[in-house]
Write a protein that holds these residues in place. Structure first.
Motif, PDB file in Angstrom:
ATOM      1  N   UNK A  85      -7.160  -3.666  14.447  1.00 34.01           N
ATOM      2  CA  UNK A  85      -7.920  -4.911  14.379  1.00 34.01           C
ATOM      3  C   UNK A  85      -9.274  -4.689  13.714  1.00 34.01           C
ATOM      4  N   UNK A  86      -9.645  -5.613  12.847  1.00 33.30           N
ATOM      5  CA  UNK A  86     -10.924  -5.616  12.138  1.00 33.30           C
ATOM      6  C   UNK A  86     -11.103  -4.428  11.205  1.00 33.30           C
ATOM      7  N   UNK A  87     -10.016  -3.746  10.842  1.00 32.64           N
ATOM      8  CA  UNK A  87     -10.117  -2.649   9.881  1.00 32.64           C
ATOM      9  C   UNK A  87     -10.352  -3.224   8.488  1.00 32.64           C
ATOM     10  N   UNK A  88     -11.334  -2.698   7.798  1.00 31.70           N
ATOM     11  CA  UNK A  88     -11.678  -3.201   6.478  1.00 31.70           C
ATOM     12  C   UNK A  88     -10.980  -2.385   5.396  1.00 31.70           C
ATOM     13  N   UNK A  89     -10.705  -3.033   4.277  1.00 36.60           N
ATOM     14  CA  UNK A  89     -10.073  -2.360   3.148  1.00 36.60           C
ATOM     15  C   UNK A  89     -11.092  -1.517   2.397  1.00 36.60           C
ATOM     16  N   UNK A  90     -10.606  -0.454   1.724  1.00 41.41           N
ATOM     17  CA  UNK A  90     -11.505   0.361   0.921  1.00 41.41           C
ATOM     18  C   UNK A  90     -11.733  -0.305  -0.439  1.00 41.41           C
ATOM     19  N   UNK A  91     -12.395   0.401  -1.333  1.00 44.88           N
ATOM     20  CA  UNK A  91     -12.735  -0.173  -2.633  1.00 44.88           C
ATOM     21  C   UNK A  91     -11.503  -0.523  -3.449  1.00 44.88           C
ATOM     22  N   UNK A  92     -10.371   0.128  -3.165  1.00 40.78           N
ATOM     23  CA  UNK A  92      -9.129  -0.148  -3.884  1.00 40.78           C
ATOM     24  C   UNK A  92      -8.267  -1.193  -3.178  1.00 40.78           C
ATOM     25  N   UNK A  93      -8.790  -1.798  -2.112  1.00 44.52           N
ATOM     26  CA  UNK A  93      -8.049  -2.813  -1.387  1.00 44.52           C
ATOM     27  C   UNK A  93      -6.990  -2.252  -0.458  1.00 44.52           C
ATOM     28  N   UNK A  94      -7.134  -0.978  -0.078  1.00 44.70           N
ATOM     29  CA  UNK A  94      -6.118  -0.338   0.753  1.00 44.70           C
ATOM     30  C   UNK A  94      -6.504  -0.352   2.228  1.00 44.70           C
ATOM     31  N   UNK A  95      -5.525  -0.667   3.070  1.00 43.61           N
ATOM     32  CA  UNK A  95      -5.666  -0.585   4.528  1.00 43.61           C
ATOM     33  C   UNK A  95      -4.432   0.093   5.079  1.00 43.61           C
ATOM     34  N   UNK A  96      -4.564   0.739   6.229  1.00 46.85           N
ATOM     35  CA  UNK A  96      -3.412   1.436   6.782  1.00 46.85           C
ATOM     36  C   UNK A  96      -3.578   1.739   8.250  1.00 46.85           C
ATOM     37  N   UNK A  97      -2.732   2.626   8.760  1.00 44.36           N
ATOM     38  CA  UNK A  97      -2.745   3.003  10.174  1.00 44.36           C
ATOM     39  C   UNK A  97      -2.263   4.439  10.297  1.00 44.36           C
ATOM     40  N   UNK A  98      -2.508   5.039  11.468  1.00 45.94           N
ATOM     41  CA  UNK A  98      -2.158   6.436  11.706  1.00 45.94           C
ATOM     42  C   UNK A  98      -1.533   6.601  13.089  1.00 45.94           C
ATOM     43  N   UNK A 114       0.962  11.208  10.929  1.00 43.57           N
ATOM     44  CA  UNK A 114       1.374  10.395   9.797  1.00 43.57           C
ATOM     45  C   UNK A 114       0.326   9.323   9.504  1.00 43.57           C
ATOM     46  N   UNK A 115      -0.092   9.247   8.242  1.00 42.29           N
ATOM     47  CA  UNK A 115      -0.983   8.184   7.781  1.00 42.29           C
ATOM     48  C   UNK A 115      -0.190   7.286   6.845  1.00 42.29           C
ATOM     49  N   UNK A 116      -0.179   5.997   7.147  1.00 39.62           N
ATOM     50  CA  UNK A 116       0.616   5.041   6.384  1.00 39.62           C
ATOM     51  C   UNK A 116      -0.297   4.012   5.725  1.00 39.62           C
ATOM     52  N   UNK A 117      -0.111   3.805   4.436  1.00 36.55           N
ATOM     53  CA  UNK A 117      -0.811   2.729   3.730  1.00 36.55           C
ATOM     54  C   UNK A 117       0.014   1.457   3.883  1.00 36.55           C
ATOM     55  N   UNK A 118      -0.582   0.443   4.488  1.00 30.63           N
ATOM     56  CA  UNK A 118       0.128  -0.818   4.704  1.00 30.63           C
ATOM     57  C   UNK A 118      -0.110  -1.816   3.575  1.00 30.63           C
ATOM     58  N   UNK A 119      -1.287  -1.784   3.005  1.00 29.82           N
ATOM     59  CA  UNK A 119      -1.663  -2.706   1.930  1.00 29.82           C
ATOM     60  C   UNK A 119      -2.401  -1.935   0.839  1.00 29.82           C
ATOM     61  N   UNK A 120      -2.238  -2.278  -0.435  1.00 28.01           N
ATOM     62  CA  UNK A 120      -1.435  -3.407  -0.931  1.00 28.01           C
ATOM     63  C   UNK A 120       0.062  -3.113  -1.008  1.00 28.01           C
ATOM     64  N   UNK A 121       0.433  -1.814  -0.945  1.00 27.18           N
ATOM     65  CA  UNK A 121       1.844  -1.430  -1.016  1.00 27.18           C
ATOM     66  C   UNK A 121       2.136  -0.494   0.145  1.00 27.18           C
ATOM     67  N   UNK A 122       3.244  -0.734   0.844  1.00 22.86           N
ATOM     68  CA  UNK A 122       3.631   0.121   1.963  1.00 22.86           C
ATOM     69  C   UNK A 122       4.119   1.458   1.439  1.00 22.86           C
ATOM     70  N   UNK A 123       3.474   2.526   1.905  1.00 22.46           N
ATOM     71  CA  UNK A 123       3.892   3.869   1.506  1.00 22.46           C
ATOM     72  C   UNK A 123       3.192   4.885   2.408  1.00 22.46           C
ATOM     73  N   UNK A 124       3.703   6.107   2.394  1.00 20.34           N
ATOM     74  CA  UNK A 124       3.068   7.179   3.155  1.00 20.34           C
ATOM     75  C   UNK A 124       1.856   7.674   2.375  1.00 20.34           C
TER      76      UNK A 124
END
Length: 388
Positions: A85-98, A114-124
């Motif tokens: 919740x309330x996690x901000x995107x980085x300069x490239x618009x990326x947000x994720x979870x661990x 495991x660190x997962x990029x959720x946005x803008x594209x789902x990937x490890x």
């Protein structure tokens, strides 16, 4: 937000002989930040609505799917909802979870993070496998966002200390290692043992969510494998009555403690249309078809059946290349106490503790406040309180 101190690994003297997940880490996942939960033979997450009980089980199930070879999209169908919740995107618009876990077993404690990029594209975005001595066995990193791969490095300890190669960016690298590592050097064999221990422990999972409204209808007798919703309860009882008489007799004994009125047997009635339905034997008073039981009684029977029968009767994908005796089945039961009264919760918690004590089955579930009070203090049951 919920955070706990990371728990210490199990001492080697008490490490389980069969691979088992002993810690679940939600470093940055939904409402959890910096959370680490020790998992015992029976672990029940407790707390009020919104405290993140179900999130813990969802993270566990996602890791299990990835260990079985599923792509990220199958493990995280709504990845944006996993971002804290309330996690901000980085300069490239990326947000994720661990998220991550620790698996204890013959190879010692092994950590998977495991660190997962959720946005803008789902990937490890990154993965790390570490042994009990802190040695990094596998690490992956997202070097080029324009490619669908991650750069992986794994420990070999041969003439070349580290092997580098690209791996798919939507698959768990740990699950792919047995296909990529030859096992010719001692270092390679160590990596293989650790990776296989994690994969075996994680993929041996049965997510159980009994649906009483679907358990009341007679069913056609098929392969006798219990489905996740337990809607084919009668079919499975038909199989256990003939194929597992001792377990069936034990289930009937458990039914006496969780169902109202006298219970002399747990029978299955074959109907004229070829279907079967379960019936509680009432001695001289005849029987009661299970469709007449209350929701709590039906859920009690279904959960008891899961605990007593084990993987051979459950509809799940076990690691076929590993003998059952070397695997530990983990039952995930969200709403373990749903619809149950205090007496039923106590009886079911006692059964779970007794069954799980030998290490072949483990249980991770969620309970409400009443369920926590009924299970707390029970020998062999760990209650994790998520209330602030």
């Amino acid at each position: 937000m919920h955070a706990t101190r990371p728990s210490t690994p199990l001492p080697s003297s008490v490490a389980p002989a069969r691979p088992a997940v002993t810690e679940l880490r939600l470093s940055a996942y939904k409402s959890h930040r910096g959370a680490a939960f020790r998992l015992g033979p029976v672990t029940l997450f407790a707390g009020a609505s919104g405290t993140g009980k179900s999130s813990a089980l969802q993270a566990y199930e996602a890791l299990a799917l990835l260990a079985a070879g599923a792509p990220l999209g199958a493990a995280f169908p709504e990845p944006a909802g996993c971002v804290p919740e309330r996690a901000e995107a980085d300069a490239e618009g990326r947000r994720g979870f661990r998220i991550g876990c620790t698996v204890d077993g013959p190879a010692g404690p092994v950590r998977l993070d495991l660190a997962v990029q959720a946005e803008p594209v789902l990937r490890i975005a990154g993965e790390r496998l570490t042994d009990g001595d802190g040695r990094t066995l596998l690490t992956t990193a997202l070097r080029d966002p324009g490619r669908g791969t991650v750069q992986a490095e794994w420990h070999t300890a041969g003439s070349v200390p580290v092997t580098r190669a690209p791996l798919p960016g939507d698959r768990l690298g740990t699950a792919l290692l047995p296909l990529r590592v030859a096992g010719k050097t001692e270092g390679q064999r160590h990596v293989l043992a650790a990776a296989e221990q994690v994969v075996v422990a994680l993929r041996s999972v049965f997510r159980c969510d009994p649906q009483p409204q679907r358990m009341r209808t007679p069913v056609v007798a098929g392969d006798g494998r219990l489905r996740r919703g337990c809607d084919n309860l009668a079919e499975v009882l038909h199989r256990t009555r003939t194929g597992c008489p001792r377990r069936h007799a034990r289930l009937a004994a458990v039914a006496r403690s969780g169902c109202a009125g006298p219970v002399s047997a747990l029978d299955v009635e074959e109907l004229a249309d070829g279907t079967v339905r379960a019936v509680l034997g009432r001695g001289g008073d005849g029987g009661t078809p299970v469709e007449r039981l209350g929701e709590g009684e039906l859920r009690f029977l279904a959960l008891a059946l899961v605990l007593l029968t084990g993987p051979g009767v459950l509809s799940m994908d076990m690691a076929a290349e590993v003998p059952h005796a070397m695997q530990t089945l983990t039952v995930l039961a969200d709403g373990f106490d749903r619809g149950l009264d205090r007496r039923q919760i106590r009886e079911l918690a006692a059964l779970a503790a007794q069954i799980c004590a030998d290490g072949h089955i483990r249980l991770v579930g969620t309970v409400g406040e009443a369920g926590a009070r009924a299970a707390r203090g029970r020998t062999g049951v760990t209650v994790v309180d998520l209330n602030p």
